[in-house]
Design an enzyme around this catalytic site. Structure first.
Site, PDB file in Angstrom:
ATOM      1  N   HIS A  21       0.838  -1.207   0.000  1.00 56.54           N
ATOM      2  CA  HIS A  21       0.000   0.000   0.000  1.00 56.54           C
ATOM      3  C   HIS A  21       0.875   1.261   0.000  1.00 56.54           C
ATOM      4  O   HIS A  21       0.569   2.231  -0.693  1.00 56.54           O
ATOM      5  CB  HIS A  21      -0.868   0.056   1.264  1.00 56.54           C
ATOM      6  CG  HIS A  21      -1.821  -1.085   1.444  1.00 56.54           C
ATOM      7  ND1 HIS A  21      -1.795  -1.928   2.531  1.00 56.54           N
ATOM      8  CD2 HIS A  21      -2.857  -1.516   0.668  1.00 56.54           C
ATOM      9  CE1 HIS A  21      -2.765  -2.808   2.438  1.00 56.54           C
ATOM     10  NE2 HIS A  21      -3.421  -2.599   1.309  1.00 56.54           N
ATOM     11  N   LYS A  45     -14.712  -8.909   3.759  1.00 59.07           N
ATOM     12  CA  LYS A  45     -13.609  -9.213   4.684  1.00 59.07           C
ATOM     13  C   LYS A  45     -14.002  -8.918   6.123  1.00 59.07           C
ATOM     14  O   LYS A  45     -14.761  -7.980   6.373  1.00 59.07           O
ATOM     15  CB  LYS A  45     -12.375  -8.354   4.342  1.00 59.07           C
ATOM     16  CG  LYS A  45     -11.757  -8.640   2.986  1.00 59.07           C
ATOM     17  CD  LYS A  45     -10.565  -7.710   2.776  1.00 59.07           C
ATOM     18  CE  LYS A  45      -9.941  -7.872   1.393  1.00 59.07           C
ATOM     19  NZ  LYS A  45      -8.960  -6.811   1.116  1.00 59.07           N
ATOM     20  N   ARG A  94      -2.171  -6.182  -8.273  1.00 61.61           N
ATOM     21  CA  ARG A  94      -1.088  -7.163  -8.107  1.00 61.61           C
ATOM     22  C   ARG A  94      -1.205  -8.194  -9.228  1.00 61.61           C
ATOM     23  O   ARG A  94      -1.162  -7.855 -10.383  1.00 61.61           O
ATOM     24  CB  ARG A  94      -1.180  -7.806  -6.719  1.00 61.61           C
ATOM     25  CG  ARG A  94      -0.841  -6.859  -5.586  1.00 61.61           C
ATOM     26  CD  ARG A  94      -1.208  -7.433  -4.254  1.00 61.61           C
ATOM     27  NE  ARG A  94      -2.634  -7.725  -4.225  1.00 61.61           N
ATOM     28  CZ  ARG A  94      -3.310  -8.103  -3.166  1.00 61.61           C
ATOM     29  NH1 ARG A  94      -2.689  -8.265  -2.014  1.00 61.61           N
ATOM     30  NH2 ARG A  94      -4.603  -8.342  -3.220  1.00 61.61           N
ATOM     31  N   SER A 132      -2.395  -7.982   3.114  1.00 64.21           N
ATOM     32  CA  SER A 132      -2.621  -7.803   4.556  1.00 64.21           C
ATOM     33  C   SER A 132      -2.967  -9.140   5.203  1.00 64.21           C
ATOM     34  O   SER A 132      -2.526  -9.425   6.316  1.00 64.21           O
ATOM     35  CB  SER A 132      -3.772  -6.823   4.798  1.00 64.21           C
ATOM     36  OG  SER A 132      -3.462  -5.573   4.249  1.00 64.21           O
TER      37      SER A 132
HETATM   38  O1  PNS Z   1      -8.325  -2.981   0.321  1.00 62.95           O
HETATM   39  P1  PNS Z   1      -9.581  -3.559  -0.271  1.00 62.95           P
HETATM   40  O2  PNS Z   1     -10.247  -4.494   0.705  1.00 62.95           O
HETATM   41  O3  PNS Z   1      -9.353  -4.183  -1.619  1.00 62.95           O
HETATM   42  O4  PNS Z   1     -10.557  -2.306  -0.521  1.00 62.95           O
HETATM   43  C1  PNS Z   1     -11.862  -2.489  -1.011  1.00 62.95           C
HETATM   44  C2  PNS Z   1     -12.715  -1.254  -0.692  1.00 62.95           C
HETATM   45  C3  PNS Z   1     -12.751  -1.000   0.821  1.00 62.95           C
HETATM   46  C4  PNS Z   1     -12.124  -0.038  -1.390  1.00 62.95           C
HETATM   47  C5  PNS Z   1     -14.157  -1.523  -1.245  1.00 62.95           C
HETATM   48  O5  PNS Z   1     -14.701  -2.639  -0.601  1.00 62.95           O
HETATM   49  C6  PNS Z   1     -15.071  -0.311  -1.078  1.00 62.95           C
HETATM   50  O6  PNS Z   1     -15.061   0.560  -1.911  1.00 62.95           O
HETATM   51  N1  PNS Z   1     -15.839  -0.259   0.033  1.00 62.95           N
HETATM   52  C7  PNS Z   1     -16.704   0.864   0.339  1.00 62.95           C
HETATM   53  C8  PNS Z   1     -18.159   0.530   0.047  1.00 62.95           C
HETATM   54  C9  PNS Z   1     -18.456   0.641  -1.445  1.00 62.95           C
HETATM   55  O7  PNS Z   1     -18.368   1.696  -2.048  1.00 62.95           O
HETATM   56  N2  PNS Z   1     -18.821  -0.500  -2.045  1.00 62.95           N
HETATM   57  C10 PNS Z   1     -19.096  -0.605  -3.458  1.00 62.95           C
HETATM   58  C11 PNS Z   1     -17.840  -0.828  -4.262  1.00 62.95           C
HETATM   59  S1  PNS Z   1     -18.220  -1.110  -5.919  1.00 62.95           S
END
Ligand code: PNS
Length: 165
Positions: A21, A45, A94, A132
């Site tokens: 990150h 998650k 990745r 992570s």
């Molecule tokens: O680090 P990650 O887990 O890949 O991040 C994913 C994250 C937190 C960016 C994604 O789950 C997210 O955007 N969550 C906020 C809620 C949201 O907007 N959901 C719709 C995404 S299309």
């Protein structure tokens, strides 16, 4: 806010932040006037650290970058980007396994907020397989995670994850 300031959001669950990150945030900070790193909820998650703990780990890791702010937000990324007047969402890519999910999120976010572009930065080769969840697994079994997270947060993360075992 400056006029025409170009703001990008670096969203993620950051549970916890890793060198992968940090690499993406550092490179993004050289491309935009301001970067907002935001701790968000990923419904797929379960997190090990609270949002505020994750925010503190991020501040301790990238706090020296002058144009980077850190925040926590519990709602939709597309709404947050609108609120902050951001022109871009930055995600690290990745291996190919990330692609389908990230592509789906980028298209959904574009539908919800047509003003914002998702930009993918390819991860540096040494971070290709770093995640992570891998860091958490290693630390919870007493392994050395110094290759994966900065020294400023290493002990706190190791202690917490060992305690949770
Ligand atoms: O680090 P990650 O887990 O890949 O991040 C994913 C994250 C937190 C960016 C994604 O789950 C997210 O955007 N969550 C906020 C809620 C949201 O907007 N959901 C719709 C995404 S299309």
């Amino acid at each position: 806010m400056q006029m025409n300031e170009r703001i990008a959001i670096c969203p993620g669950s950051f549970d916890p932040i890793t060198f992968g990150h940090i690499d993406i945030i550092t490179r993004a900070s050289a491309m935009f006037d301001k970067i907002i790193v935001v701790v968000m909820k990923n419904n797929n998650k379960t997190s090990s650290f609270s949002s505020e703990e994750r925010k503190e780990f991020i501040i301790k890791s990238v706090g020296d970058l002058k144009n980077v702010e850190v925040d926590v937000y519990d709602g939709l990324l597309a709404d947050y980007a609108k609120q902050k007047n951001a022109c871009a969402i930055i995600k690290g890519l990745r291996a190919m396994s990330d692609f389908e999910y990230e592509f789906q999120m980028a298209l959904t976010n574009k539908k919800l907020n047509p003003q914002v572009e998702t930009i993918f930065l390819t991860t540096s080769a040494e971070n290709m397989y770093l995640s992570s969840s891998m860091v958490k697994q290693i630390a919870s079994m007493g392994g050395d995670i110094s290759e994966f997270v900065p020294g400023s947060i290493l002990q706190e993360i190791s202690n917490r994850l060992k305690k949770n075992k």
